[in-house]
Write a protein that holds these residues in place. Structure first.
Motif, PDB file in Angstrom:
ATOM      1  N   LYS A   1       5.080   4.357  20.569  1.00 24.91           N
ATOM      2  CA  LYS A   1       6.485   4.426  21.017  1.00 24.91           C
ATOM      3  C   LYS A   1       7.169   5.528  20.215  1.00 24.91           C
ATOM      4  O   LYS A   1       6.686   5.917  19.138  1.00 24.91           O
ATOM      5  CB  LYS A   1       7.175   3.073  20.816  1.00 24.91           C
ATOM      6  N   PRO A   2       8.303   6.053  20.720  1.00 22.82           N
ATOM      7  CA  PRO A   2       8.956   7.162  20.031  1.00 22.82           C
ATOM      8  C   PRO A   2       9.300   6.853  18.570  1.00 22.82           C
ATOM      9  O   PRO A   2       9.226   7.730  17.715  1.00 22.82           O
ATOM     10  CB  PRO A   2      10.231   7.388  20.841  1.00 22.82           C
ATOM     11  N   GLU A   3       9.650   5.593  18.278  1.00 22.06           N
ATOM     12  CA  GLU A   3      10.017   5.212  16.897  1.00 22.06           C
ATOM     13  C   GLU A   3       8.852   5.402  15.935  1.00 22.06           C
ATOM     14  O   GLU A   3       9.060   5.505  14.727  1.00 22.06           O
ATOM     15  CB  GLU A   3      10.452   3.740  16.839  1.00 22.06           C
ATOM     16  N   ASN A   4       7.630   5.427  16.464  1.00 29.63           N
ATOM     17  CA  ASN A   4       6.465   5.611  15.602  1.00 29.63           C
ATOM     18  C   ASN A   4       6.002   7.061  15.554  1.00 29.63           C
ATOM     19  O   ASN A   4       4.917   7.346  15.067  1.00 29.63           O
ATOM     20  CB  ASN A   4       5.307   4.721  16.088  1.00 29.63           C
ATOM     21  N   LEU A   5       6.840   7.964  16.091  1.00 27.09           N
ATOM     22  CA  LEU A   5       6.463   9.389  16.100  1.00 27.09           C
ATOM     23  C   LEU A   5       7.478  10.207  15.316  1.00 27.09           C
ATOM     24  O   LEU A   5       8.689  10.011  15.459  1.00 27.09           O
ATOM     25  CB  LEU A   5       6.398   9.909  17.535  1.00 27.09           C
TER      26      LEU A   5
ATOM     27  N   TYR B   1       0.849  -1.197   0.000  1.00 23.38           N
ATOM     28  CA  TYR B   1       0.000   0.000   0.000  1.00 23.38           C
ATOM     29  C   TYR B   1       0.878   1.238   0.000  1.00 23.38           C
ATOM     30  O   TYR B   1       2.043   1.193   0.414  1.00 23.38           O
ATOM     31  CB  TYR B   1      -1.026  -0.010   1.139  1.00 23.38           C
ATOM     32  N   VAL B   2       0.317   2.316  -0.527  1.00 20.67           N
ATOM     33  CA  VAL B   2       1.063   3.569  -0.651  1.00 20.67           C
ATOM     34  C   VAL B   2       0.362   4.596   0.235  1.00 20.67           C
ATOM     35  O   VAL B   2      -0.864   4.672   0.262  1.00 20.67           O
ATOM     36  CB  VAL B   2       1.089   4.057  -2.118  1.00 20.67           C
ATOM     37  N   MET B   3       1.170   5.322   0.987  1.00 21.83           N
ATOM     38  CA  MET B   3       0.582   6.326   1.894  1.00 21.83           C
ATOM     39  C   MET B   3       1.352   7.640   1.778  1.00 21.83           C
ATOM     40  O   MET B   3       2.434   7.685   1.158  1.00 21.83           O
ATOM     41  CB  MET B   3       0.613   5.810   3.333  1.00 21.83           C
ATOM     42  N   GLU B   4       0.807   8.646   2.382  1.00 20.07           N
ATOM     43  CA  GLU B   4       1.449   9.963   2.444  1.00 20.07           C
ATOM     44  C   GLU B   4       2.838   9.798   3.081  1.00 20.07           C
ATOM     45  O   GLU B   4       2.979   9.078   4.072  1.00 20.07           O
ATOM     46  CB  GLU B   4       0.571  10.853   3.328  1.00 20.07           C
ATOM     47  N   TYR B   5       3.835  10.453   2.493  1.00 17.57           N
ATOM     48  CA  TYR B   5       5.177  10.425   3.083  1.00 17.57           C
ATOM     49  C   TYR B   5       5.244  11.522   4.144  1.00 17.57           C
ATOM     50  O   TYR B   5       5.032  12.700   3.830  1.00 17.57           O
ATOM     51  CB  TYR B   5       6.235  10.650   1.986  1.00 17.57           C
ATOM     52  N   ILE B   6       5.486  11.117   5.372  1.00 16.64           N
ATOM     53  CA  ILE B   6       5.568  12.126   6.439  1.00 16.64           C
ATOM     54  C   ILE B   6       7.031  12.464   6.665  1.00 16.64           C
ATOM     55  O   ILE B   6       7.795  11.668   7.226  1.00 16.64           O
ATOM     56  CB  ILE B   6       4.878  11.628   7.726  1.00 16.64           C
ATOM     57  N   LYS B   7       7.387  13.668   6.203  1.00 20.05           N
ATOM     58  CA  LYS B   7       8.791  14.073   6.283  1.00 20.05           C
ATOM     59  C   LYS B   7       9.004  14.780   7.614  1.00 20.05           C
ATOM     60  O   LYS B   7       8.284  15.722   7.943  1.00 20.05           O
ATOM     61  CB  LYS B   7       9.092  15.047   5.130  1.00 20.05           C
ATOM     62  N   GLY B   8       9.945  14.306   8.363  1.00 25.84           N
ATOM     63  CA  GLY B   8      10.190  14.970   9.649  1.00 25.84           C
ATOM     64  C   GLY B   8      11.369  14.368  10.362  1.00 25.84           C
ATOM     65  O   GLY B   8      12.049  13.490   9.843  1.00 25.84           O
ATOM     66  N   GLU B   9      11.557  14.883  11.577  1.00 28.31           N
ATOM     67  CA  GLU B   9      12.677  14.416  12.389  1.00 28.31           C
ATOM     68  C   GLU B   9      12.150  13.389  13.394  1.00 28.31           C
ATOM     69  O   GLU B   9      11.069  13.592  13.966  1.00 28.31           O
ATOM     70  CB  GLU B   9      13.254  15.630  13.138  1.00 28.31           C
TER      71      GLU B   9
ATOM     72  N   SER C   1      15.148  12.434  18.587  1.00 29.78           N
ATOM     73  CA  SER C   1      16.272  13.272  18.156  1.00 29.78           C
ATOM     74  C   SER C   1      15.851  14.748  18.190  1.00 29.78           C
ATOM     75  O   SER C   1      16.652  15.623  18.524  1.00 29.78           O
ATOM     76  CB  SER C   1      16.799  12.822  16.789  1.00 29.78           C
ATOM     77  N   PHE C   2      14.570  15.022  17.912  1.00 28.14           N
ATOM     78  CA  PHE C   2      14.075  16.403  18.007  1.00 28.14           C
ATOM     79  C   PHE C   2      14.200  16.915  19.446  1.00 28.14           C
ATOM     80  O   PHE C   2      14.698  18.019  19.692  1.00 28.14           O
ATOM     81  CB  PHE C   2      12.611  16.484  17.542  1.00 28.14           C
TER      82      PHE C   2
ATOM     83  N   VAL D   1       1.954   6.902  26.672  1.00 31.08           N
ATOM     84  CA  VAL D   1       2.324   8.330  26.579  1.00 31.08           C
ATOM     85  C   VAL D   1       3.204   8.701  27.774  1.00 31.08           C
ATOM     86  O   VAL D   1       4.243   9.359  27.621  1.00 31.08           O
ATOM     87  CB  VAL D   1       1.060   9.239  26.525  1.00 31.08           C
ATOM     88  N   ALA D   2       2.800   8.241  28.981  1.00 32.27           N
ATOM     89  CA  ALA D   2       3.582   8.543  30.192  1.00 32.27           C
ATOM     90  C   ALA D   2       5.005   7.979  30.056  1.00 32.27           C
ATOM     91  O   ALA D   2       5.988   8.655  30.396  1.00 32.27           O
ATOM     92  CB  ALA D   2       2.886   7.949  31.415  1.00 32.27           C
ATOM     93  N   MET D   3       5.113   6.756  29.523  1.00 28.13           N
ATOM     94  CA  MET D   3       6.432   6.134  29.382  1.00 28.13           C
ATOM     95  C   MET D   3       7.271   6.844  28.311  1.00 28.13           C
ATOM     96  O   MET D   3       8.484   6.952  28.437  1.00 28.13           O
ATOM     97  CB  MET D   3       6.293   4.640  29.050  1.00 28.13           C
ATOM     98  N   ILE D   4       6.616   7.346  27.254  1.00 28.44           N
ATOM     99  CA  ILE D   4       7.337   8.106  26.216  1.00 28.44           C
ATOM    100  C   ILE D   4       7.909   9.380  26.847  1.00 28.44           C
ATOM    101  O   ILE D   4       9.051   9.775  26.583  1.00 28.44           O
ATOM    102  CB  ILE D   4       6.410   8.440  25.032  1.00 28.44           C
ATOM    103  N   MET D   5       7.118  10.016  27.734  1.00 23.28           N
ATOM    104  CA  MET D   5       7.585  11.250  28.392  1.00 23.28           C
ATOM    105  C   MET D   5       8.783  10.936  29.300  1.00 23.28           C
ATOM    106  O   MET D   5       9.764  11.693  29.335  1.00 23.28           O
ATOM    107  CB  MET D   5       6.439  11.894  29.182  1.00 23.28           C
ATOM    108  N   LEU D   6       8.711   9.820  30.025  1.00 27.98           N
ATOM    109  CA  LEU D   6       9.846   9.426  30.879  1.00 27.98           C
ATOM    110  C   LEU D   6      11.082   9.157  30.022  1.00 27.98           C
ATOM    111  O   LEU D   6      12.180   9.612  30.340  1.00 27.98           O
ATOM    112  CB  LEU D   6       9.506   8.152  31.665  1.00 27.98           C
ATOM    113  N   HIS D   7      10.868   8.427  28.929  1.00 31.39           N
ATOM    114  CA  HIS D   7      11.977   8.094  28.029  1.00 31.39           C
ATOM    115  C   HIS D   7      12.616   9.378  27.474  1.00 31.39           C
ATOM    116  O   HIS D   7      13.849   9.530  27.491  1.00 31.39           O
ATOM    117  CB  HIS D   7      11.443   7.215  26.881  1.00 31.39           C
ATOM    118  N   ALA D   8      11.770  10.309  27.041  1.00 30.10           N
ATOM    119  CA  ALA D   8      12.288  11.549  26.439  1.00 30.10           C
ATOM    120  C   ALA D   8      13.077  12.364  27.455  1.00 30.10           C
ATOM    121  O   ALA D   8      14.133  12.917  27.135  1.00 30.10           O
ATOM    122  CB  ALA D   8      11.138  12.362  25.862  1.00 30.10           C
TER     123      ALA D   8
END
Ligand SMILES: Nc1ncnc2c1ncn2[C@@H]1O[C@H](COP(=O)(O)OP(=O)(O)OP(=O)(O)O)[C@@H](O)[C@H]1O
Length: 323
Positions: free
Chosen positions: A144-148, A97-105, A109-110, A200-207
């Motif tokens: 998870k952060p890898e999916n953001l 399947y083809v989807m919108e390319y989401i260009k970002g950081e 790393s951001f 979300v809470a764990m992503i905030m702790l990780h960040a």
């Protein structure tokens, strides 16, 4: 088949069997457990992301989710779906399947480059999107952060990989230990809003910590310590703690607590800056008084010196007169 789609050369053209749309491979964007994603150029030369799934069942499941997401209150939650087709490669046929390319950081790393102050901003954005998703009856699942990804202009967080998105009430199908409440013994893998809010809470702790950490015996104490040891998380302590304990039933509630926490931190910083101003003012007036006393002393000294020098001149004058 997996080997064939995982090593496509740059410039390879993929033409769909049914819709006859062609895509030119520019580079591989990533490979995960369930598939491989390429950055491709469409016939109109715009960019898109093309995903081959290793199981054709997961293509239809993900396409189903993307179709649903595109209808959620007219808001773009996941990447928009552009095409679904099969590609004939030698004697095999593979679904894509083809989807919108989401260009970002990448999210982490951001935060690393631009500062931990962004954690709150992204948590609010993420929770707004999750709220829409939950209201439509879905749990994101593998949050998870890898999916953001953080896109520029305007800076906003978008999620990729909707493969884990599950209807409320079912069992979570994809998860990553660190963000999974069941892994920490703090809940089940039932798809419901509180499952995502824990993540979300764990992503905030990780960040804030810049890394994940291993689970220890006393999980609650460990997570509390991780929460309290970072001053950057101070405005969100209540929200994170409640999300870890599964006390929220909606993303909106968690978002409101984060907004309140940020407001509290802002007014506290204003209060401390105004009390600092007051202290400065007192210090300044004390300094002014000191300066006045000093000036007075100098003035007396100058007068004395003038008097002494006049007297000296007078004596000198008298002395020459006598001679
Ligand atoms: N729409 C998109 N725009 C830009 N990059 C994308 C897009 N979709 C996926 N990617 C990139 O491809 C990588 C792999 O994609 P994806 O996560 O969907 O694969 P997966 O096999 O489901 O992975 P996982 O094992 O994490 O579930 C992502 O981490 C991301 O870097």
């Amino acid at each position: 088949m997996k080997n064939q789609v995982c090593n496509l050369r740059v410039g390879t053209t993929i033409t769909g069997k049914w819709h006859q749309h062609s895509y030119r491979v520019l580079k591989m964007l990533g490979m995960g457990a369930t598939g491989v994603v390429y950055l491709v150029e469409k016939q109109d030369q715009s960019l898109a992301a093309l995903k081959f799934s290793f199981q054709s069942m997961s293509v239809s499941a993900e396409v189903n989710v993307l179709k649903h997401l595109s209808k959620v209150h007219g808001k773009v939650l996941g990447p928009s779906l552009l095409d679904v087709d099969d590609w004939k490669i030698s004697t095999h046929q593979v679904s894509f399947y083809v989807m919108e390319y989401i260009k970002g950081e990448p999210f982490l790393s951001f935060i690393k480059n631009r500062g931990v102050e962004w954690i709150g901003v992204f948590a609010i954005q993420l929770l707004s999107n999750l709220n829409e998703l939950h209201q439509a009856g879905w749990t994101f699942g593998d949050l998870k952060p890898e999916n953001l990804v953080v896109t520029a202009n305007p800076v906003s967080v978008r999620w990729l990989d909707v493969g884990g998105t599950t209807l409320h009430g079912r069992s979570i199908k994809e998860f990553t230990d660190f963000y999974d409440r069941a892994h920490w013994g703090l809940g089940t893998r039932k798809a419901e809003p509180s499952y995502d809010l824990f993540a979300v809470a764990m992503i905030m702790l990780h960040a804030a910590h810049g890394k994940r950490f291993e689970k220890q015996d006393l999980v609650r104490e460990q997570l509390k310590k991780a929460l309290l040891s970072k001053s950057s998380l101070a405005p969100y302590r209540i929200a994170i703690q409640k999300a870890i304990e599964g006390k929220y039933s909606s993303a909106e509630e968690m978002k409101n607590d984060i907004v309140l926490g940020l407001k509290g931190a802002h007014s506290q910083s204003q209060h401390s800056s105004s009390s600092m101003k007051a202290t400065n003012r007192t210090q300044r007036s004390a300094t002014r008084k000191k300066v006045k006393v000093k000036r007075k002393r100098i003035h007396v000294l100058e007068t004395c010196l003038l008097f002494v020098s006049v007297m000296f001149m007078y004596l000198l004058y008298l002395f020459f007169q006598v001679l």
